[in-house]
Design a protein around this motif. Structure first.
Motif, short mmCIF file in Angstrom:
data_model
loop_
_atom_site.label_atom_id
_atom_site.label_comp_id
_atom_site.label_asym_id
_atom_site.label_seq_id
_atom_site.Cartn_x
_atom_site.Cartn_y
_atom_site.Cartn_z
N ARG A 140 -4.09 4.04 -0.10
CA ARG A 140 -4.84 4.31 1.12
C ARG A 140 -4.70 5.79 1.45
NH1 ARG A 140 -2.19 1.81 6.15
NH2 ARG A 140 -1.51 3.91 6.67
N ARG A 163 8.23 2.06 3.19
CA ARG A 163 8.04 3.48 3.49
C ARG A 163 9.37 4.09 3.92
NH1 ARG A 163 4.27 2.73 8.93
NH2 ARG A 163 5.74 1.50 10.16
N ALA A 214 0.39 5.13 1.26
CA ALA A 214 -0.56 5.72 2.21
C ALA A 214 -0.31 7.20 2.46
CB ALA A 214 -0.50 4.94 3.53
N PRO A 215 -0.54 8.03 1.46
CA PRO A 215 -0.33 9.47 1.67
C PRO A 215 -1.50 10.12 2.42
CG PRO A 215 -1.16 9.10 -0.54
CD PRO A 215 -1.02 7.74 0.09
N SER A 216 -1.21 11.22 3.07
CA SER A 216 -2.28 12.02 3.67
C SER A 216 -2.66 13.10 2.67
CB SER A 216 -1.78 12.68 4.95
OG SER A 216 -1.44 11.70 5.89
N ARG A 272 0.85 -1.19 0.00
CA ARG A 272 0.00 0.00 0.00
C ARG A 272 0.88 1.23 0.00
NH1 ARG A 272 2.03 2.03 4.29
NH2 ARG A 272 1.53 1.35 6.37
N ASP A 281 -4.78 8.51 3.93
CA ASP A 281 -4.76 8.69 5.39
C ASP A 281 -5.37 10.05 5.73
OD1 ASP A 281 -3.58 6.25 5.51
OD2 ASP A 281 -1.68 6.92 6.39
N TYR A 284 -2.42 8.79 13.36
CA TYR A 284 -2.17 7.88 12.26
C TYR A 284 -1.82 6.44 12.71
CZ TYR A 284 1.78 5.67 9.94
OH TYR A 284 2.66 4.76 9.50
N HIS A 301 10.15 6.37 9.50
CA HIS A 301 9.11 5.58 10.18
C HIS A 301 9.67 4.42 11.00
CE1 HIS A 301 5.39 7.46 8.84
NE2 HIS A 301 5.92 7.59 7.64
N SER A 356 -3.50 2.90 10.85
CA SER A 356 -2.60 2.31 9.87
C SER A 356 -2.44 0.81 10.12
CB SER A 356 -1.23 3.01 9.95
OG SER A 356 -0.34 2.43 9.04
N1 GLU Z 1 0.33 8.61 6.07
C1 GLU Z 1 1.60 8.15 6.52
C2 GLU Z 1 2.67 9.07 5.98
O1 GLU Z 1 2.43 9.71 4.99
C3 GLU Z 1 1.82 6.73 6.04
C4 GLU Z 1 3.06 6.09 6.49
C5 GLU Z 1 3.01 4.60 6.21
O2 GLU Z 1 3.31 4.24 5.08
O3 GLU Z 1 2.64 3.85 7.08
O4 GLU Z 1 3.73 9.21 6.56
#
Ligand code: GLU
Length: 441
Positions: free
Chosen positions: A39, A201, A7-9, A5, A41, A183, A205, A187
């Motif tokens: 996804r 990612r 997963a951007p905000s 996935r 976020d 988040y 993180h 997640s």
């Molecule tokens: N929305 C999170 C971000 O942009 C997702 C991080 C992830 O991939 O879990 O940092």
């Protein structure tokens, strides 16, 4: 079966640095025949917008990424609530009532005593009455996840074996005072529910991963494999602030960069593969392996994007360019062959389409008038080919006594209206005798 996935905000526009995880996940899905989930976020409802969400989808499509599935966290609150209730029931999620000021005082005190500013878990020892009293006084709880305190080990796909020591971390807040989720928990809940097998990612993180692995385990979820890639930086290792690096993907698109150039630079910078033209993303996927991603920073050089863009255009086959040439009235293989080697952006074709197939706006200088009249007289009869130019200019050189720049420059200006451009030897047959006669007059 792999499921990844991205997963951007939707709280801003995607830039080059965001394209890196978007593409690394996509390339991995291509390599493994896996499924790619987009996804959004969007639990931060104050900052997330519909326009940013649409922009993200447009940008991904432009890069050549086609998600098989799209989900939005704002549609999935019921799942998060169920997970919340389970964690509360198992004693892993607890209410805490400290205000931000109180927490800051605690941190200050810890610093004075030379201790790490880790949350002291005072809320864990509150009695039921104390909690009621706080709530009666108007305090609302935020909710913290009680970390295990064991070192969390995982084998990172990119960085190799990693250990996150959660004992040195504060119990993370998963739910804000207003009941909204940060988040971290959604997640994990989504990764379990969507059966994500690989989380790829940024390396910012890594410590989240320690926390999240504990949450996966607390929810009896299958822990995915993790891979943390290096982040794109400027040339000195600073954040992406330099001209092109800080541009959004939509700005890069407007600037006329080829999506493949942007994608290649976003993904291959900071790897052991060289940044060079590839026919498509699949060709990159066929070559790239996680072990090729360097452990140091990925230094982005704007000049590299510029030059890769040009190299991609110089090598672009006519059939690939044709749909973009047709609207310019220039869908001729010969013309593309002459022009492409001179392009840095595709948009550079448009003025040449006008020069070749339309008209130019140029008045020759008076001192060149006689010379150009002579040039017109000596213009060879058609058919023309690549040898016509030298036959013509050799004759002209002899008759006029001019040579070098004095010979060539007025011809270029008269025929194209420009100081530079593709070789006149190749351009001449494209213009044809009738057009040349008119422009020399
Ligand atoms: N929305 C999170 C971000 O942009 C997702 C991080 C992830 O991939 O879990 O940092």
């Amino acid at each position: 079966m792999t499921i990844v996935r991205y997963a951007p905000s939707p709280t801003g526009r995607l830039h080059l640095g965001n394209a890196r995880p978007a593409l690394l996940n996509w390339l991995f899905a291509l390599q493994t025949g896996g499924t790619y989930v987009l996804r959004l976020d969007d639990t931060d409802t104050a900052r997330s917008t519909e326009a940013f969400a649409r922009g993200i989808e447009t940008d991904l499509a432009w890069l050549g990424i086609a998600p098989a599935l799209k989900v939005r966290q704002s549609d999935r609150t019921a799942l998060y609530d169920a997970a919340r209730d389970r964690l509360i029931a198992s004693g892993r999620l607890y209410p805490a009532y400290e205000t931000e000021e109180e927490l800051e005082i605690k941190r200050g005190r810890a610093r004075l005593l030379g201790r790490p500013p880790v949350y002291d878990r005072a809320a864990l020892s509150l009695t039921g009455e104390q909690r009621q009293a706080l709530e009666a006084g108007g305090r609302k709880p935020h909710w913290r996840f009680r970390l295990d305190g064991r070192p969390v080990h995982f084998d990172d796909l990119i960085k190799g074996p990693q250990t996150v020591n959660t004992a040195s971390m504060s119990d993370p807040v998963l739910i804000r005072e207003d009941g909204s989720y940060l988040y971290t928990l959604p997640s994990v809940v989504d990764d379990i529910d969507l059966e994500i097998t690989h989380v790829i990612r940024g390396e910012d993180h890594v410590s989240n991963t320690g926390t999240q692995i504990e949450i996966f385990e607390a929810l009896d979820g299958a822990v995915p494999r993790f891979g943390h890639h290096n982040l794109l930086t400027g040339a000195e290792g600073e954040g992406l602030s330099k001209r092109l690096g800080s541009l959004s993907l939509s700005d890069l698109r407007t600037e006329g960069f080829e999506p493949l150039a942007v994608a290649t630079v976003a993904v291959l910078t900071g790897t052991s593969l060289s940044v060079e033209p590839y026919p498509d993303l699949r060709a990159i996927a066929d070559r790239l392996d996680f072990s090729m991603i360097s452990h140091g920073p990925a230094r982005f050089d704007p000049a590299e994007l510029e030059s890769l863009n040009a190299r991609i255009l110089h090598a672009m086959p006519f059939e690939a360019a044709r749909p973009r040439l047709e609207p310019l009235g220039l869908a001729e293989e010969r013309a593309w062959g002459v022009l492409r080697g001179n392009l840095t952006r595709f948009s550079d074709v448009a003025p040449w389409a006008a020069i070749i197939a339309g008209s130019i706006d140029h008045r020759p200088a008076d001192e060149d008038r006689d010379f150009l009249d002579l040039a017109r007289e000596l213009l060879p009869p058609e058919p023309w080919d690549e040898t016509t130019w030298s036959a013509w200019t050799n004759a002209l050189k002899e008759k006029s006594g001019r040579k070098g720049r004095a010979l060539f420059h007025p011809l270029r200006l008269a025929l194209t209206g420009r100081e530079d451009g593709p070789e006149l030897r190749s351009l001449l047959p494209l213009l044809g005798r009738r057009v040349c006669l008119a422009r020399l007059s």
